[in-house]
Design an enzyme around this catalytic site. Structure first.
Site, PDB file in Angstrom:
ATOM      1  N   LYS A  13      -7.608  -2.395   6.446  1.00  0.00           N
ATOM      2  CA  LYS A  13      -8.553  -3.190   5.422  1.00  0.00           C
ATOM      3  C   LYS A  13      -9.796  -3.195   5.869  1.00  0.00           C
ATOM      4  CE  LYS A  13      -6.248  -6.702   2.831  1.00  0.00           C
ATOM      5  NZ  LYS A  13      -6.007  -8.325   2.927  1.00  0.00           N
TER       6      LYS A  13
ATOM      7  N   CYS B  33      -2.621  -3.680  21.059  1.00  0.00           N
ATOM      8  CA  CYS B  33      -1.341  -3.104  20.482  1.00  0.00           C
ATOM      9  C   CYS B  33      -1.537  -1.689  20.033  1.00  0.00           C
ATOM     10  CB  CYS B  33      -1.145  -3.960  19.457  1.00  0.00           C
ATOM     11  SG  CYS B  33      -0.248  -3.257  18.207  1.00  0.00           S
TER      12      CYS B  33
ATOM     13  N   CYS C 160       2.661  -7.146  14.667  1.00  0.00           N
ATOM     14  CA  CYS C 160       3.960  -6.389  15.147  1.00  0.00           C
ATOM     15  C   CYS C 160       4.974  -7.457  15.059  1.00  0.00           C
ATOM     16  CB  CYS C 160       3.965  -5.857  16.273  1.00  0.00           C
ATOM     17  SG  CYS C 160       2.797  -4.165  16.298  1.00  0.00           S
TER      18      CYS C 160
ATOM     19  N   LYS D  34      -6.718   6.123   9.936  1.00  0.00           N
ATOM     20  CA  LYS D  34      -5.384   5.081   9.895  1.00  0.00           C
ATOM     21  C   LYS D  34      -5.897   4.186   8.908  1.00  0.00           C
ATOM     22  CE  LYS D  34      -4.095   0.978  12.545  1.00  0.00           C
ATOM     23  NZ  LYS D  34      -2.715   0.708  12.042  1.00  0.00           N
TER      24      LYS D  34
ATOM     25  N   CYS E 187       2.012  -9.021  19.937  1.00  0.00           N
ATOM     26  CA  CYS E 187       1.029  -8.890  18.701  1.00  0.00           C
ATOM     27  C   CYS E 187       1.560  -9.635  17.581  1.00  0.00           C
ATOM     28  CB  CYS E 187       1.165  -7.098  18.780  1.00  0.00           C
ATOM     29  SG  CYS E 187       0.387  -6.870  16.972  1.00  0.00           S
TER      30      CYS E 187
ATOM     31  N   HIS F 129      -1.654  -1.495  16.155  1.00  0.00           N
ATOM     32  CA  HIS F 129      -2.830  -2.273  15.137  1.00  0.00           C
ATOM     33  C   HIS F 129      -3.927  -2.378  15.965  1.00  0.00           C
ATOM     34  CE1 HIS F 129       1.151  -4.061  13.295  1.00  0.00           C
ATOM     35  NE2 HIS F 129       0.287  -3.823  12.476  1.00  0.00           N
TER      36      HIS F 129
ATOM     37  N   HIS G  52       0.922  -1.219   0.115  1.00  0.00           N
ATOM     38  CA  HIS G  52      -0.138  -0.015   0.011  1.00  0.00           C
ATOM     39  C   HIS G  52       0.889   1.229  -0.159  1.00  0.00           C
ATOM     40  CE1 HIS G  52       0.825   0.561   4.217  1.00  0.00           C
ATOM     41  NE2 HIS G  52       0.460  -0.662   4.837  1.00  0.00           N
TER      42      HIS G  52
ATOM     43  N   HIS H  71       3.952   1.599   2.491  1.00  0.00           N
ATOM     44  CA  HIS H  71       5.169   1.132   1.862  1.00  0.00           C
ATOM     45  C   HIS H  71       5.919   1.806   0.675  1.00  0.00           C
ATOM     46  CE1 HIS H  71       2.547  -2.721   3.172  1.00  0.00           C
ATOM     47  NE2 HIS H  71       3.389  -2.327   4.028  1.00  0.00           N
TER      48      HIS H  71
HETATM   49  N1  MSP Z   1       8.834  -6.519   8.156  1.00  0.00           N
HETATM   50  C1  MSP Z   1       8.937  -5.417   9.259  1.00  0.00           C
HETATM   51  C2  MSP Z   1      10.182  -4.623   8.907  1.00  0.00           C
HETATM   52  C3  MSP Z   1      11.466  -5.420   8.951  1.00  0.00           C
HETATM   53  S1  MSP Z   1      12.741  -4.456   8.408  1.00  0.00           S
HETATM   54  C4  MSP Z   1      14.259  -5.395   9.168  1.00  0.00           C
HETATM   55  C5  MSP Z   1       7.658  -4.388   8.950  1.00  0.00           C
HETATM   56  N2  MSP Z   1       7.077  -4.419   7.991  1.00  0.00           N
HETATM   57  S2  MSP Z   1       5.761  -3.549   7.677  1.00  0.00           S
HETATM   58  O1  MSP Z   1       5.207  -4.317   6.258  1.00  0.00           O
HETATM   59  O2  MSP Z   1       4.912  -3.392   8.794  1.00  0.00           O
HETATM   60  O3  MSP Z   1       6.464  -2.444   7.132  1.00  0.00           O
HETATM   61  C6  MSP Z   1       6.580  -1.217   8.204  1.00  0.00           C
HETATM   62  C7  MSP Z   1       6.879  -0.079   7.451  1.00  0.00           C
HETATM   63  O4  MSP Z   1       6.016   0.443   6.153  1.00  0.00           O
HETATM   64  C8  MSP Z   1       6.962   1.324   8.238  1.00  0.00           C
HETATM   65  O5  MSP Z   1       8.013   1.306   8.999  1.00  0.00           O
HETATM   66  C9  MSP Z   1       7.124   2.308   6.974  1.00  0.00           C
HETATM   67  O6  MSP Z   1       8.420   2.453   6.444  1.00  0.00           O
HETATM   68  C10 MSP Z   1       6.113   1.935   6.144  1.00  0.00           C
HETATM   69  N3  MSP Z   1       4.565   2.188   6.499  1.00  0.00           N
HETATM   70  C11 MSP Z   1       3.568   1.517   6.608  1.00  0.00           C
HETATM   71  N4  MSP Z   1       2.494   2.180   6.804  1.00  0.00           N
HETATM   72  C12 MSP Z   1       2.821   3.544   6.466  1.00  0.00           C
HETATM   73  C13 MSP Z   1       2.102   4.735   7.024  1.00  0.00           C
HETATM   74  N5  MSP Z   1       0.613   4.726   7.327  1.00  0.00           N
HETATM   75  N6  MSP Z   1       2.979   5.894   7.151  1.00  0.00           N
HETATM   76  C14 MSP Z   1       4.393   5.955   7.035  1.00  0.00           C
HETATM   77  N7  MSP Z   1       5.199   4.785   6.655  1.00  0.00           N
HETATM   78  C15 MSP Z   1       4.271   3.475   6.631  1.00  0.00           C
HETATM   79  O7  MSP Z   1       7.678  -3.551   9.880  1.00  0.00           O
END
Ligand code: MSP
Length: 507
Positions: free
Chosen positions: A299, A143, A129, A296, A126, A146, A18, A21
């Site tokens: 889904k 959490c 997380c 936030k 969680c 989430h 999304h 990322h």
């Molecule tokens: N798999 C772990 C990371 C391991 S790194 C060694 C993880 N994955 S995640 O898919 O949950 O990705 C989290 C990251 O996605 C956040 O740190 C950020 O980079 C990005 N983001 C996800 N949602 C976001 C927002 N709503 N706003 C900003 N960044 C976002 O954690």
């Protein structure tokens, strides 16, 4: 010139990408492109985090073998990044055999360090997380990220003596002279991290009794805790096995992420590295978290925006630009498609797009499509030139400070100044009264386009090429930005595009 090893988090493959990322990945891409332009030896790493309880459960719930599931979603990430013109040098998957071998090798070294012991873990976990939470970290028992209830876990696990590293971590963060020094940014995050370390570090469990992961080399009944497995991607990707390759890029110059996972990157990861005698990364930067239209993204709420949704509406380059210009990097913010559309029309269609198209149109109309020879400097010429020089400098300083909106503002400022220059000099009148002056004015306009065409490159790689092509030059990233944007390098007498299409059609 040096090396620049930049990373994004590796994303969980529980779902397709999304725009959260995409946000981090685009930011990293802008920096990677900027550093390549500076002449650095860049290694830009991204990838997917494919082990752990959550992914195992998600795949099982779909009735799919986890291997098939992760293959499918990892492919979606790769496709999304290709669509967004992400220029990563490598895409790592934690199910890669090379990564898994690196994880085993690292775990053996960690075990040999003597900082591993067996114990029993009980606590609230969680699954989303993939981490334990203490009671005081939970918000109303949920959490904090989430907003879901954690589950109770009680297992015999292996532990890492994180508690032992508190003083070394504090020194490494605070003292620039410390041999293991690393920056934690922005300052608010740094203070938060230091405060939490000072409040006391607990040892962490680094294994799980689940089948979906890398078996522990010293106890194959357990798998490596998914966060340890994931963090190790930053060294397995650059050849942890091969010292020559490894030393070329380690330590990482910048780990980029959002604030949700700063603790893992600024505390646990450096401690694991210190335990085996490796240097921590140089810089860990956590940007803010954004909501979508004030909510936030989730889904359940049905408000998840996919990168492709934005690309279809705004195009690739504008999507990259708009996502990074919504709010200052490092702060929390909100993304609203309505505001993105307004900004698209104002900033890209009207200001930048129009500047490019009217300039090329004037060269076509008044000068038979050929860039004229400039005459002596007059009136506002000096100011325009100064604005271009300043924009180039401000742009560079902003990107060095990870201030993406600042870099965008520098570009917008030059666009605005140039549009004003056109009103001040009124080339449509000069075409009848003063051909020589007209030549200078149009040359200056086109020269600004050359500067802008180069400056927008890290954000809008395709637009950069198009702007340059429209004024009859090629995008040239072979010299560093400061040299490229120096005033007056546009060769006169080149032919501009005869029928330029609008760069950003209004929506
Ligand atoms: N798999 C772990 C990371 C391991 S790194 C060694 C993880 N994955 S995640 O898919 O949950 O990705 C989290 C990251 O996605 C956040 O740190 C950020 O980079 C990005 N983001 C996800 N949602 C976001 C927002 N709503 N706003 C900003 N960044 C976002 O954690």
């Amino acid at each position: 010139m040096g090396k620049f090893f930049i990373t994004t988090p590796i994303y969980y493959v529980n779902d397709v990408p999304h725009i959260g990322h995409a946000y981090t990945t685009i930011a990293a891409d802008v920096l990677a492109r900027f550093h390549r332009w500076l002449g650095d030896d860049v290694f830009f790493l991204t990838g997917t985090d494919e082990h752990g309880v959550n992914i195992y459960q998600v795949a099982s719930a779909q009735g799919v073998d986890p291997r098939d599931w992760v293959d499918r979603i990892a492919a979606e990430f790769k496709r999304a990044w290709a669509e967004l013109l992400i220029s990563n040098d490598y895409f790592i998957r934690t199910t890669d055999a090379r990564h898994e071998a690196g994880v085993r090798a690292f775990m053996e070294r960690l075990y040999a360090s003597g900082d591993i012991y067996k114990g029993r873990y009980e606590g609230k976990y969680c699954v989303n997380c993939e981490r334990f939470y203490s009671e005081d970290e939970l918000v109303d028992g949920l959490c904090p990220i989430h907003l879901r209830p954690p589950v109770w876990y009680a297992e015999d696990n292996y532990f890492f003596r994180l508690s032992k590293y508190a003083d070394r971590l504090i020194a490494a963060i605070e003292d620039p002279e410390d041999p293991n020094h690393y920056e934690v940014e922005p300052p608010a995050r740094r203070n938060e991290v230091l405060g939490k370390i000072r409040a006391g570090l607990l040892d962490i469990s680094i294994s799980r009794a689940i089948p979906w992961g890398v078996p522990l080399p010293f106890d194959p009944d357990q798998t490596v805790y998914v966060w340890v497995d994931a963090l190790l991607n930053y060294i397995t990707a650059i050849g942890f096995h091969d010292p020559a390759a490894f030393d070329r890029y380690w330590p990482a110059d910048l780990h980029l992420m959002a604030k949700d996972i700063i603790w893992f990157h600024a505390v646990i990861w450096p401690a694991l590295l210190l335990a085996v005698g490796l240097r921590p990364p140089r810089r860990v930067f956590a940007h803010g978290f954004f909501t979508v239209n004030g909510q936030k993204m989730s889904k359940t709420l049905g408000n998840v925006i996919r990168p492709g949704d934005l690309v279809r509406r705004f195009g690739v380059d504008a999507t990259r630009w708009l996502l990074l210009s919504q709010f200052p990097f490092g702060q929390d913010g909100d993304i609203s498609e309505g505001l993105m559309a307004q900004r698209y029309n104002a900033e890209l269609a009207n200001d930048l797009g129009n500047l490019v198209n009217r300039t090329v149109a004037m060269v076509n109309r008044y000068c038979e499509g050929v860039i004229p020879e400039p005459g002596p400097e007059e009136g506002p010429d000096g100011e325009l030139k100064a604005a271009a020089v300043e924009a180039g400098q401000a742009f560079q300083a902003a990107l060095a400070a990870l201030d993406f909106s600042g870099a965008i503002a520098a570009i917008n400022g030059l666009v605005a100044r140039t549009n004003r220059y056109i009103e001040e000099t009124a080339p449509w009148n000069l075409s009848r009264t003063d051909r020589r002056r007209l030549g200078t004015v149009l040359y200056n306009q086109a020269e600004v386009l050359r500067v802008l065409g180069h400056l927008v490159t890290p954000f809008m790689p395709e637009t950069a090429r198009t702007i340059c092509r429209y004024i009859g030059v090629e995008l040239d990233l072979s010299r560093p930005p400061a040299e490229t944007v120096r005033w007056g390098q546009l060769p006169p007498r080149v032919r501009v595009e005869a029928a330029p299409k609008p760069l950003f059609p209004r929506i």
